[in-house]
Design an enzyme around this catalytic site. Structure first.
Site, PDB file in Angstrom:
ATOM      1  N   GLU A 228      -6.648   4.724   8.037  1.00 61.47           N
ATOM      2  CA  GLU A 228      -6.452   6.149   7.705  1.00 61.47           C
ATOM      3  C   GLU A 228      -7.719   6.729   7.083  1.00 61.47           C
ATOM      4  O   GLU A 228      -8.032   7.902   7.281  1.00 61.47           O
ATOM      5  CB  GLU A 228      -5.230   6.295   6.786  1.00 61.47           C
ATOM      6  CG  GLU A 228      -3.941   6.071   7.573  1.00 61.47           C
ATOM      7  CD  GLU A 228      -2.796   5.476   6.772  1.00 61.47           C
ATOM      8  OE1 GLU A 228      -2.818   5.520   5.534  1.00 61.47           O
ATOM      9  OE2 GLU A 228      -1.864   4.951   7.422  1.00 61.47           O
TER      10      GLU A 228
ATOM     11  N   GLY B 123       2.597   2.235  10.792  1.00 68.30           N
ATOM     12  CA  GLY B 123       3.560   3.333  10.633  1.00 68.30           C
ATOM     13  C   GLY B 123       4.297   3.697  11.908  1.00 68.30           C
ATOM     14  O   GLY B 123       4.968   4.723  11.967  1.00 68.30           O
TER      15      GLY B 123
ATOM     16  N   ASN C 279       0.863  -1.179   0.000  1.00 69.97           N
ATOM     17  CA  ASN C 279       0.000   0.000   0.000  1.00 69.97           C
ATOM     18  C   ASN C 279       0.903   1.234   0.000  1.00 69.97           C
ATOM     19  O   ASN C 279       1.489   1.575   1.018  1.00 69.97           O
ATOM     20  CB  ASN C 279      -0.886  -0.043   1.264  1.00 69.97           C
ATOM     21  CG  ASN C 279      -1.726   1.202   1.436  1.00 69.97           C
ATOM     22  OD1 ASN C 279      -1.806   2.042   0.539  1.00 69.97           O
ATOM     23  ND2 ASN C 279      -2.349   1.339   2.608  1.00 69.97           N
TER      24      ASN C 279
ATOM     25  N   HIS D 229      -9.401   1.082   5.271  1.00 69.56           N
ATOM     26  CA  HIS D 229      -8.104   1.322   5.909  1.00 69.56           C
ATOM     27  C   HIS D 229      -8.295   2.293   7.075  1.00 69.56           C
ATOM     28  O   HIS D 229      -9.101   3.223   6.987  1.00 69.56           O
ATOM     29  CB  HIS D 229      -7.112   1.895   4.884  1.00 69.56           C
ATOM     30  CG  HIS D 229      -5.721   1.897   5.415  1.00 69.56           C
ATOM     31  ND1 HIS D 229      -5.266   2.861   6.276  1.00 69.56           N
ATOM     32  CD2 HIS D 229      -4.701   1.026   5.246  1.00 69.56           C
ATOM     33  CE1 HIS D 229      -4.009   2.587   6.614  1.00 69.56           C
ATOM     34  NE2 HIS D 229      -3.643   1.470   6.001  1.00 69.56           N
TER      35      HIS D 229
ATOM     36  N   SER E 152       3.514  -2.107  10.380  1.00 66.03           N
ATOM     37  CA  SER E 152       4.966  -2.182  10.592  1.00 66.03           C
ATOM     38  C   SER E 152       5.565  -3.538  10.236  1.00 66.03           C
ATOM     39  O   SER E 152       6.461  -4.021  10.928  1.00 66.03           O
ATOM     40  CB  SER E 152       5.314  -1.784  12.040  1.00 66.03           C
ATOM     41  OG  SER E 152       4.939  -0.437  12.278  1.00 66.03           O
TER      42      SER E 152
ATOM     43  N   LYS F  19       0.104   4.279  -0.329  1.00 68.75           N
ATOM     44  CA  LYS F  19      -0.540   5.467   0.256  1.00 68.75           C
ATOM     45  C   LYS F  19      -0.310   6.692  -0.632  1.00 68.75           C
ATOM     46  O   LYS F  19      -0.186   6.546  -1.847  1.00 68.75           O
ATOM     47  CB  LYS F  19      -0.044   5.673   1.695  1.00 68.75           C
ATOM     48  CG  LYS F  19      -0.192   4.396   2.531  1.00 68.75           C
ATOM     49  CD  LYS F  19       0.017   4.594   3.991  1.00 68.75           C
ATOM     50  CE  LYS F  19      -0.133   3.255   4.703  1.00 68.75           C
ATOM     51  NZ  LYS F  19      -0.020   3.350   6.150  1.00 68.75           N
TER      52      LYS F  19
HETATM   53  P1  PGA Z   1       2.904   0.294   7.652  1.00 68.38           P
HETATM   54  O1  PGA Z   1       1.429   0.492   7.069  1.00 68.38           O
HETATM   55  O2  PGA Z   1       3.441  -0.980   7.057  1.00 68.38           O
HETATM   56  O3  PGA Z   1       3.671   1.500   7.201  1.00 68.38           O
HETATM   57  O4  PGA Z   1       2.776   0.204   9.126  1.00 68.38           O
HETATM   58  C1  PGA Z   1       0.579  -0.608   6.879  1.00 68.38           C
HETATM   59  C2  PGA Z   1      -0.718  -0.143   6.298  1.00 68.38           C
HETATM   60  O5  PGA Z   1      -1.154   0.974   6.611  1.00 68.38           O
HETATM   61  O6  PGA Z   1      -1.350  -0.862   5.521  1.00 68.38           O
END
Ligand code: PGA
Length: 249
Positions: free
Chosen positions: A96, A172, A9, A94, A212, A11
């Protein structure tokens, strides 16, 4: 055996040139791969990425879609548009989107419906915040997300669902769920799907872990019996790291 998936992803990152370079590097590094690899670029780069990965077996997903079919909704991208661009997957729910764009379980249910209506497969994200985990209420919370956005689907529709468990506190932050925490929640999700849709559907369902995922923790996370791969954010922006994560499968 469930086929494992790694989805990247991206983003709201990268320029078009960087997106092309990253796609090329992933394609080049993926010789003899027999896993399912999905890249989810920002919408404007979809065509570019499709051209770069042509013939590699890598697939494309959208990061979101509208709950509306078409019309006067400035700035939105619909499921039918994605379908018309030969995009087979879309991420829905998601954290976010839930947090920054206030997407509710009810809205996500509409998005799931319209995505399935247009033949997309849905990577449906769920997961609790840190506060909810500290209250040890994460299972009720995730169950509720699934009930309100997914469990109205019939058996046939549910076959097009992939679930991504993404604890918000792990996204993140560099602080991934431990393999045991991931397994515990994935098992719980599979049990819920079993009691709603039966054994066959529960056994076939892919449940990805996200939050992460890095080359250093991928192997331990993916070794858990109910973890069928990962939804990777930050580490998917670096071809070398992303390829290492795929290799950890
Ligand atoms: P990240 O994000 O691997 O940067 O923690 C995962 C995600 O939001 O799908």
């Amino acid at each position: 055996m469930r086929k494992k998936i790694i989805a990247g992803n991206w983003k709201m990152n990268l320029t078009v040139k960087q997106a092309a370079d990253l796609s090329k590097a992933v394609k080049t590094g993926l010789q003899n791969n027999n896993h399912q690899v999905i890249l989810c670029p920002p919408f404007p780069y979809i065509s570019t990425v499709q051209t770069e990965i042509d013939g590699s077996g890598i697939e494309i997903g959208g990061q979101n879609c509208s709950d509306r079919e078409n019309g006067a909704f400035t700035g939105e991208v619909s499921a039918v548009m994605l379908h018309s661009m030969n995009v087979p997957y879309v991420i829905i729910g998601h954290s976010e989107r839930r947090i920054f764009f206030r997407e509710t379980n009810e809205l996500l249910r509409e998005k799931v419906n319209i995505a399935l209506h247009y033949g997309l497969q849905v990577i449906f994200c769920c997961g609790e915040t840190k506060e909810i985990r500290l209250e040890e209420n994460q299972k009720n919370f995730v169950e509720n997300q699934l009930e309100e956005s997914l469990f109205h689907l019939n058996d046939n529709e549910f076959q097009a669902i992939i679930i991504a468990y993404e604890p918000v506190w792990a996204i993140g932050t560099g602080m991934n769920a431990s393999p045991a925490q991931a397994q515990d929640m994935h098992h719980f999700i599979r049990e819920k799907v079993y009691s709603t849709y039966g054994q066959k559907t529960a056994d076939a369902l892919r449940i990805l872990y996200g939050g992460s995922v890095k080359p250093e923790n991928a192997f331990d996370l993916f070794s858990q019996v109910d973890v069928d791969g990962g939804l990777v954010g930050g580490a998917s922006l670096n071809a070398e790291d992303f390829l290492k994560i795929i290799n950890a499968l």
